[in-house]
Each structure stands twice: as structure tokens, then as C-alpha cells.
Design an enzyme around this catalytic site. Structure first.
Site, PDB file in Angstrom:
ATOM      1  N   PRO A   2      43.382  -6.847  78.907  1.00 49.70           N
ATOM      2  CA  PRO A   2      43.733  -8.195  78.524  1.00 49.70           C
ATOM      3  C   PRO A   2      45.226  -8.409  78.368  1.00 49.70           C
ATOM      4  CG  PRO A   2      42.878  -6.940  76.677  1.00 49.70           C
ATOM      5  CD  PRO A   2      43.293  -5.996  77.739  1.00 49.70           C
ATOM      6  N   GLU A   3      45.660  -9.522  78.886  1.00 46.60           N
ATOM      7  CA  GLU A   3      46.987 -10.009  78.544  1.00 46.60           C
ATOM      8  C   GLU A   3      46.775 -11.169  77.580  1.00 46.60           C
ATOM      9  OE1 GLU A   3      49.597 -10.274  81.985  1.00 46.60           O
ATOM     10  OE2 GLU A   3      48.388  -8.810  83.034  1.00 46.60           O
TER      11      GLU A   3
END
Length: 275
Positions: A2-3
Site C-alpha cells: 500500500p501507498e
DNA sequence: CACGGATCCTGATGGC
DNA sequence: TGCCATCAGGATCCGT
């Protein structure tokens, strides 16, 4: 995995449902990146006030203390309000369960670079060790050009790596760093302190644009991303450059190039993006 | 103090 | 099919 957009979409998918729930049980699986920092059973009975985000961290405020969640490279959260998942026994990579009166919040993280950390307060040493050095939030109206350009001038490293470091602006990971630099037409290898004010502004707008757009699309470019409701995996945002080495640039048709910076892959168009 | 490299861990993928 | 090498969304630590 995840960003910032994936973390934010995850937060939005369960924050309202878990608010005001009481913790009824905690299960800890294999060790994560950092220890929890408190006896798991001591959390039982506490109330979840809400879930905020800071960079790629989720901050779960309790009536006493808070939990910091990080998904690392491969982590994801699931939250089930009904009993369906609540009764499911943990799978091999389910390494942390927070059972609440509103449902079960479960962290699945094959690589175990993620973590759940307890802190007495956000100002405490244990929280500040993780949060203290973080840069500004890009989507909260704090990301101004003067400060950004001034900060870039102090750094001699490549702009791609400066973005990734997260101490100037948070939330830009490996995919969106390449994508933002493409939108700003800046070569990833350009040293940060050689970027003009005009180009810094283009980059600032590109970072905001690419992250905000990904949040709005409810996901990202990630193949296997799914939010905490289990909704998954549509490749809604078409990457312009990420993972497109050897393919034609969508703007100019020249072939996208790949290089390695700090052991991370970088993608760019050698024609659209100027040194 | 900023930089570059090594490091944590597991799974997927591709070449032979 | 098996084996091996390479690569993957992050972030910290360490030596320079």
C-alpha cells in the site's frame, strides 16, 4: 502493497463501522516488524474512538492510548461486521486480530514488514519514533510550494529517492513516485536541489493529482489490492510508466525505460521526462 | 546530517 | 515438473 491511497481507502472502508466499538479480544500471530509494545490482553475492554491516517500509518485512537497500524509491503486489513469472518479461523498469514463488539479487524501480511504498535499517546516516544520524522500530508492543504522547493534545495539525492524518503512529503511510494514524475515531466534521476521552482510546482501538483485521483478511484494501480470490506483488485488507474518497461509511452510512443535507484525499480519516458 | 547500501520475510514468476 | 535466481507496493539501521 500500500501507498497512501490504498491506506486511505482501507481506512475509509472500516473507520465508521469500528468507531465506538469495544475491544473484546486480541490475537497475535507470528512476529511483525515491531513488537506490539503492550500486553495484548491489556487492550481488552478499551473503546475505539476512531481511525485517522498519517502518511502510510493508520492511527486508531482508543479511550486510553492508541494503536498504530502499518501495512508494510504486503499487508492488508479486513473487517467484518457480521459473524462471517469473525468465526473464521486465521489463515497462515493472518498475524493480528482485533476482535471488537462491532466485528473483527484482521491484519494479513505474508512478508511481515507491517506492524501494529501501541502507544500511550501520539506524543509519546514510541509513537514519535515512527511518526516524528514524517513530512507533510499531501492531501491536507499543508503541501505548499515555498516549503517544498526550499526543502528540495537542501537535498542532493535523486528526486525519486527524495520523494520516497517521505520526510518532505509523505505517502508517495514506489509506484506513485514514478507516476508523479511522469506527470511533472521530470526525469527521476534529476538531483532534487537542481529542480527549479517552476518544476517543483509541477511536481507538487502532480503528487497531489495522482494521489487524490487514486483515492477517488477507490483503489489504485495495485493488482491485488482490496479494501477492508474485501472489495478488490480492479486495475482502475492505468499506469503511465510503472511496470511498463519496453512498452510505448502513452504520450509520445517512445519506449518506457526501467532503472534501479536505491534497490527500487524506477520507470520513466526518456523523451517526455527531461533531465 | 544526508547519502547509499544492506536488511527484514515470503510468494510469484520466469528461465533452463 | 523441479530448481534456482530474481523481483515485489516499505522503512529502518549502519557506515561513511
Amino acid at each position: 502493497m500500500p501507498e497512501l491511497p490504498e491506506v486511505e481507502v482501507t481506512r475509509l472502508s472500516f473507520a465508521d463501522r469500528i468507531a465506538n466499538a469495544h475491544i473484546s479480544d486480541v490475537r497475535v500471530g507470528k512476529p511483525l516488524r515491531w513488537p506490539l509494545g503492550v500486553m495484548p490482553t491489556s487492550l481488552i475492554g478499551r473503546k475505539v474512538l476512531g481511525v485517522r491516517r498519517r502518511g502510510k500509518y493508520l492511527l486508531m485512537d482508543l479511550n486510553q492510548g492508541l494503536l498504530l497500524w502499518h501495512l508494510g509491503m504486503s499487508g492488508s486489513l479486513s473487517f467484518s461486521s457480521d459473524g462471517a469472518i469473525a468465526n473464521m479461523s486465521p489463515k497462515p498469514h493472518d498475524h493480528f486480530d482485533l476482535q471488537t463488539t462491532h466485528g473483527l479487524l484482521r491484519l494479513n501480511d505474508p512478508r511481515r514488514f507491517g506492524a501494529v504498535v501501541y502507544a500511550d499517546s501520539e506524543a509519546s516516544a514510541s509513537a514519535q519514533k515512527l511518526l516524528g520524522h514524517l513530512g507533510v500530508e499531501p492531501l491536507a492543504g499543508q503541501f505548499d510550494l515555498d516549503t517544498f522547493h526550499k526543502n528540495l534545495k537542501q537535498r542532493s539525492a535523486a528526486i525519486k529517492q527524495v520523494l520516497l524518503a517521505g520526510d518532505i512529503v509523505v505517502g508517495v511510494g514506489n509506484i506513485y513516485a514514478s507516476e508523479a514524475l511522469f506527470l511533472a515531466r521530470i526525469r527521476p534521476t534529476v538531483r532534487a536541489n537542481r529542480i527549479s521552482r517552476l518544476r517543483a510546482e509541477k511536481l507538487r501538483l502532480a503528487v497531489i493529482d495522482v494521489l487524490a485521483h487514486a483515492v477517488a478511484k477507490g483503489g489504485s494501480t495495485l493488482r491485488d489490492f482490496s479494501n477492508a470490506e474485501g472489495q478488490s483488485g480492479y486495475f482502475q488507474l492505468e499506469a503511465n510508466v510503472y511496470d511498463r518497461a519496453g512498452l510505448p509511452c502513452r504520450q509520445c510512443g517512445h519506449l518506457i525505460k526501467r532503472l534501479v535507484q536505491g534497490q527500487r525499480a524506477t520507470y520513466f519516458c526518456p523523451v517526455c521526462q527531461k533531465p
